[in-house]
Design a protein around this motif. Structure first.
Motif, PDB file in Angstrom:
ATOM      1  N   VAL A   1       0.854  -1.190   0.000  1.00 36.77           N
ATOM      2  CA  VAL A   1       0.000   0.000   0.000  1.00 36.77           C
ATOM      3  C   VAL A   1       0.885   1.235   0.000  1.00 36.77           C
ATOM      4  O   VAL A   1       1.867   1.299   0.738  1.00 36.77           O
ATOM      5  N   LYS A   2       0.541   2.198  -0.843  1.00 32.97           N
ATOM      6  CA  LYS A   2       1.224   3.493  -0.810  1.00 32.97           C
ATOM      7  C   LYS A   2       0.206   4.508  -0.305  1.00 32.97           C
ATOM      8  O   LYS A   2      -0.703   4.907  -1.042  1.00 32.97           O
ATOM      9  N   CYS A   3       0.302   4.893   0.955  1.00 30.79           N
ATOM     10  CA  CYS A   3      -0.640   5.854   1.530  1.00 30.79           C
ATOM     11  C   CYS A   3      -0.279   7.243   1.021  1.00 30.79           C
ATOM     12  O   CYS A   3       0.877   7.648   1.138  1.00 30.79           O
ATOM     13  N   PRO A   4      -1.248   7.991   0.550  1.00 33.65           N
ATOM     14  CA  PRO A   4      -0.956   9.360   0.116  1.00 33.65           C
ATOM     15  C   PRO A   4      -0.641  10.252   1.319  1.00 33.65           C
ATOM     16  O   PRO A   4      -0.894   9.887   2.470  1.00 33.65           O
ATOM     17  N   SER A   5      -0.119  11.427   1.051  1.00 32.97           N
ATOM     18  CA  SER A   5       0.180  12.396   2.107  1.00 32.97           C
ATOM     19  C   SER A   5      -1.108  12.949   2.693  1.00 32.97           C
ATOM     20  O   SER A   5      -2.079  13.200   1.964  1.00 32.97           O
ATOM     21  N   ASN A   6      -1.112  13.132   3.990  1.00 32.60           N
ATOM     22  CA  ASN A   6      -2.176  13.859   4.698  1.00 32.60           C
ATOM     23  C   ASN A   6      -3.580  13.282   4.539  1.00 32.60           C
ATOM     24  O   ASN A   6      -4.562  13.997   4.734  1.00 32.60           O
ATOM     25  N   ILE A   7      -3.694  12.018   4.181  1.00 38.01           N
ATOM     26  CA  ILE A   7      -5.006  11.360   4.089  1.00 38.01           C
ATOM     27  C   ILE A   7      -5.178  10.484   5.334  1.00 38.01           C
ATOM     28  O   ILE A   7      -4.414   9.530   5.523  1.00 38.01           O
ATOM     29  N   PRO A   8      -6.181  10.797   6.174  1.00 36.60           N
ATOM     30  CA  PRO A   8      -6.386   9.953   7.359  1.00 36.60           C
ATOM     31  C   PRO A   8      -6.675   8.500   6.960  1.00 36.60           C
ATOM     32  O   PRO A   8      -7.453   8.246   6.031  1.00 36.60           O
ATOM     33  N   HIS A   9      -6.039   7.586   7.646  1.00 43.71           N
ATOM     34  CA  HIS A   9      -6.213   6.156   7.353  1.00 43.71           C
ATOM     35  C   HIS A   9      -5.879   5.366   8.618  1.00 43.71           C
ATOM     36  O   HIS A   9      -5.366   5.910   9.591  1.00 43.71           O
ATOM     37  N   TRP A  10      -6.210   4.085   8.585  1.00 40.33           N
ATOM     38  CA  TRP A  10      -5.776   3.184   9.663  1.00 40.33           C
ATOM     39  C   TRP A  10      -5.395   1.853   9.057  1.00 40.33           C
ATOM     40  O   TRP A  10      -5.781   1.528   7.929  1.00 40.33           O
ATOM     41  N   HIS A  11      -4.625   1.074   9.806  1.00 35.04           N
ATOM     42  CA  HIS A  11      -4.311  -0.287   9.392  1.00 35.04           C
ATOM     43  C   HIS A  11      -4.212  -1.169  10.628  1.00 35.04           C
ATOM     44  O   HIS A  11      -3.993  -0.676  11.734  1.00 35.04           O
ATOM     45  N   GLY A  12      -4.388  -2.452  10.427  1.00 38.25           N
ATOM     46  CA  GLY A  12      -4.350  -3.375  11.553  1.00 38.25           C
ATOM     47  C   GLY A  12      -4.633  -4.790  11.106  1.00 38.25           C
ATOM     48  O   GLY A  12      -4.660  -5.068   9.903  1.00 38.25           O
ATOM     49  N   ALA A  13      -4.785  -5.672  12.080  1.00 40.57           N
ATOM     50  CA  ALA A  13      -5.033  -7.086  11.787  1.00 40.57           C
ATOM     51  C   ALA A  13      -6.515  -7.330  11.522  1.00 40.57           C
ATOM     52  O   ALA A  13      -7.366  -6.523  11.917  1.00 40.57           O
ATOM     53  N   SER A  14      -6.817  -8.423  10.862  1.00 36.98           N
ATOM     54  CA  SER A  14      -8.216  -8.848  10.780  1.00 36.98           C
ATOM     55  C   SER A  14      -8.636  -9.377  12.150  1.00 36.98           C
ATOM     56  O   SER A  14      -7.811  -9.496  13.061  1.00 36.98           O
ATOM     57  N   SER A  15      -9.919  -9.656  12.313  1.00 39.83           N
ATOM     58  CA  SER A  15     -10.424  -9.981  13.650  1.00 39.83           C
ATOM     59  C   SER A  15      -9.940 -11.330  14.164  1.00 39.83           C
ATOM     60  O   SER A  15      -9.942 -11.571  15.368  1.00 39.83           O
ATOM     61  N   ASP A  16      -9.501 -12.203  13.268  1.00 41.80           N
ATOM     62  CA  ASP A  16      -9.095 -13.540  13.730  1.00 41.80           C
ATOM     63  C   ASP A  16      -7.681 -13.948  13.324  1.00 41.80           C
ATOM     64  O   ASP A  16      -7.272 -15.077  13.584  1.00 41.80           O
ATOM     65  N   THR A  17      -6.928 -13.054  12.701  1.00 40.02           N
ATOM     66  CA  THR A  17      -5.585 -13.422  12.249  1.00 40.02           C
ATOM     67  C   THR A  17      -4.594 -12.315  12.569  1.00 40.02           C
ATOM     68  O   THR A  17      -4.854 -11.146  12.296  1.00 40.02           O
ATOM     69  N   GLU A  18      -3.453 -12.704  13.119  1.00 40.18           N
ATOM     70  CA  GLU A  18      -2.363 -11.757  13.363  1.00 40.18           C
ATOM     71  C   GLU A  18      -1.899 -11.176  12.019  1.00 40.18           C
ATOM     72  O   GLU A  18      -2.022 -11.825  10.987  1.00 40.18           O
ATOM     73  N   PHE A  19      -1.356  -9.981  12.058  1.00 39.94           N
ATOM     74  CA  PHE A  19      -0.909  -9.319  10.827  1.00 39.94           C
ATOM     75  C   PHE A  19       0.466  -8.698  11.065  1.00 39.94           C
ATOM     76  O   PHE A  19       0.667  -7.998  12.064  1.00 39.94           O
ATOM     77  N   ILE A  20       1.400  -8.977  10.172  1.00 40.83           N
ATOM     78  CA  ILE A  20       2.744  -8.394  10.280  1.00 40.83           C
ATOM     79  C   ILE A  20       3.008  -7.542   9.045  1.00 40.83           C
ATOM     80  O   ILE A  20       2.828  -8.006   7.921  1.00 40.83           O
ATOM     81  N   GLN A  21       3.413  -6.323   9.263  1.00 41.46           N
ATOM     82  CA  GLN A  21       3.682  -5.389   8.161  1.00 41.46           C
ATOM     83  C   GLN A  21       4.976  -4.634   8.408  1.00 41.46           C
ATOM     84  O   GLN A  21       5.374  -4.409   9.538  1.00 41.46           O
ATOM     85  N   VAL A  22       5.616  -4.243   7.313  1.00 41.95           N
ATOM     86  CA  VAL A  22       6.710  -3.272   7.390  1.00 41.95           C
ATOM     87  C   VAL A  22       6.153  -1.930   6.960  1.00 41.95           C
ATOM     88  O   VAL A  22       5.447  -1.841   5.948  1.00 41.95           O
ATOM     89  N   ALA A  23       6.423  -0.888   7.744  1.00 47.40           N
ATOM     90  CA  ALA A  23       5.986   0.464   7.394  1.00 47.40           C
ATOM     91  C   ALA A  23       7.215   1.310   7.085  1.00 47.40           C
ATOM     92  O   ALA A  23       8.164   1.345   7.881  1.00 47.40           O
ATOM     93  N   ILE A  24       7.193   1.939   5.919  1.00 49.75           N
ATOM     94  CA  ILE A  24       8.279   2.828   5.491  1.00 49.75           C
ATOM     95  C   ILE A  24       7.704   4.236   5.504  1.00 49.75           C
ATOM     96  O   ILE A  24       6.812   4.556   4.720  1.00 49.75           O
ATOM     97  N   THR A  25       8.189   5.058   6.423  1.00 46.58           N
ATOM     98  CA  THR A  25       7.560   6.360   6.630  1.00 46.58           C
ATOM     99  C   THR A  25       8.552   7.471   6.361  1.00 46.58           C
ATOM    100  O   THR A  25       9.591   7.559   7.015  1.00 46.58           O
ATOM    101  N   SER A  26       8.214   8.313   5.409  1.00 47.38           N
ATOM    102  CA  SER A  26       9.058   9.462   5.088  1.00 47.38           C
ATOM    103  C   SER A  26       8.759  10.586   6.073  1.00 47.38           C
ATOM    104  O   SER A  26       7.627  11.035   6.199  1.00 47.38           O
ATOM    105  N   ARG A  27       9.806  11.018   6.778  1.00 44.43           N
ATOM    106  CA  ARG A  27       9.641  12.067   7.798  1.00 44.43           C
ATOM    107  C   ARG A  27       9.974  13.443   7.232  1.00 44.43           C
ATOM    108  O   ARG A  27      10.134  14.402   7.999  1.00 44.43           O
ATOM    109  N   ILE A  28      10.083  13.517   5.912  1.00 46.09           N
ATOM    110  CA  ILE A  28      10.657  14.717   5.305  1.00 46.09           C
ATOM    111  C   ILE A  28       9.815  15.979   5.550  1.00 46.09           C
ATOM    112  O   ILE A  28      10.354  17.080   5.604  1.00 46.09           O
ATOM    113  N   ASN A  29       8.517  15.803   5.701  1.00 49.00           N
ATOM    114  CA  ASN A  29       7.665  16.967   5.988  1.00 49.00           C
ATOM    115  C   ASN A  29       7.114  16.954   7.412  1.00 49.00           C
ATOM    116  O   ASN A  29       6.138  17.640   7.718  1.00 49.00           O
ATOM    117  N   GLY A  30       7.705  16.142   8.263  1.00 48.79           N
ATOM    118  CA  GLY A  30       7.253  16.118   9.653  1.00 48.79           C
ATOM    119  C   GLY A  30       6.758  14.743  10.061  1.00 48.79           C
ATOM    120  O   GLY A  30       6.802  13.790   9.277  1.00 48.79           O
TER     121      GLY A  30
END
Lengths: 162, 162
Positions: free
Chosen positions: B117-146
């Motif tokens: 997933v490529k989240c756009p800038s400044n768009i509210p969103h959430w992510h997480g596991a499904s209700s019955d399965t663990e979820f593992i993700q890598v998040a790459i976050t650009s801090r360039i604008n804060g």
């Protein structure tokens, strides 16, 4: 059929059916191993910036806002990039297998599943598989100061030096 | 002991020993499954920006040159981030399990191993596991604008809405 013969027949049938699931489990294990790949292998890289065969699956293209590109690269054993540098550095996540990373003037480092490298800006380096094991890595490359500068190939002497 | 009794004993011993390796294989399978994790699970996240338990292993910290941070996040089933946004966007690589990603005003998307997933800038969103399965993700976050702007929790109604 007397009781003892019946018992023998029951035991033979029990052996046959009790041991069948173990074979099925084995098959499941093998197919799971094949399914372990997280990202597709992608397409073979057809430029002169690599020695040996490597495959690239682009996961994210840089855009004008988020200038990171992300790709999964699979190196066959012995395959490696040429020496190259990134104007804003690169991050390497080792996902599978066994590979190397070397910066100019330093010793090569062994990379295994879970290892992470943060390449500095403008430092010539190369990465690739070990000589006998395939290597899969994710590369996160910031394009913010421009694109990769490709240099000369990594010679066999450089590659095999301990 | 007559021949038939001997045969019965041999068969019983055969059953016991022929089926033991299948149990051992099972144990191997389980430990392999545990070893499949690429990155350590890290430490439990102890802030109020999540519902349910999540763990973070920081892989790369942003610096003044390469302003990307990279972290591996493990969500227990049902766990999710609060709504939040990133001034320069975020990239999510789904490594394992089953999770969700939702942008404000859009339907939630199912994420499985290998999804990106490529989240756009400044768009509210959430992510997480499904209700019955663990979820593992890598998040790459650009801090360039804060840094990340954290918003309200994802309610159960929002989380379970199809």
């Amino acid at each position: 059929m007397n009781n003892k013969n019946l018992l023998v027949v029951i035991l033979i049938v029990t052996i046959i059916f009790s041991c069948k699931p173990s074979e099925e489990k084995n098959i499941t294990v093998n197919s799971t191993a094949e399914q372990e790949l997280i990202f597709p292998k992608g397409k073979i890289i057809a430029n002169d910036n690599f020695v040996g065969n490597a495959w690239l699956e682009m996961l994210v293209f840089a855009d004008s806002i988020n200038q990171n590109s992300v790709g999964s690269v699979t190196f066959e054993p012995g395959a490696r990039t040429n020496w190259h540098s990134h104007p804003n550095g690169q991050i390497i996540l080792a996902l599978e297998g066994e590979g190397y990373y070397q910066e100019k003037g330093s010793e090569k480092k062994l990379l295994r599943k879970g290892d992470v490298v943060k390449c500095p800006s403008n430092i010539p380096h190369w990465h690739g598989a070990s000589s006998d094991t395939e290597f899969i890595q994710v590369a996160i490359t910031s394009r913010i100061n421009g694109s990769t500068e490709w240099l000369e190939a990594v010679t066999d002497q450089e590659y095999t030096k301990r």
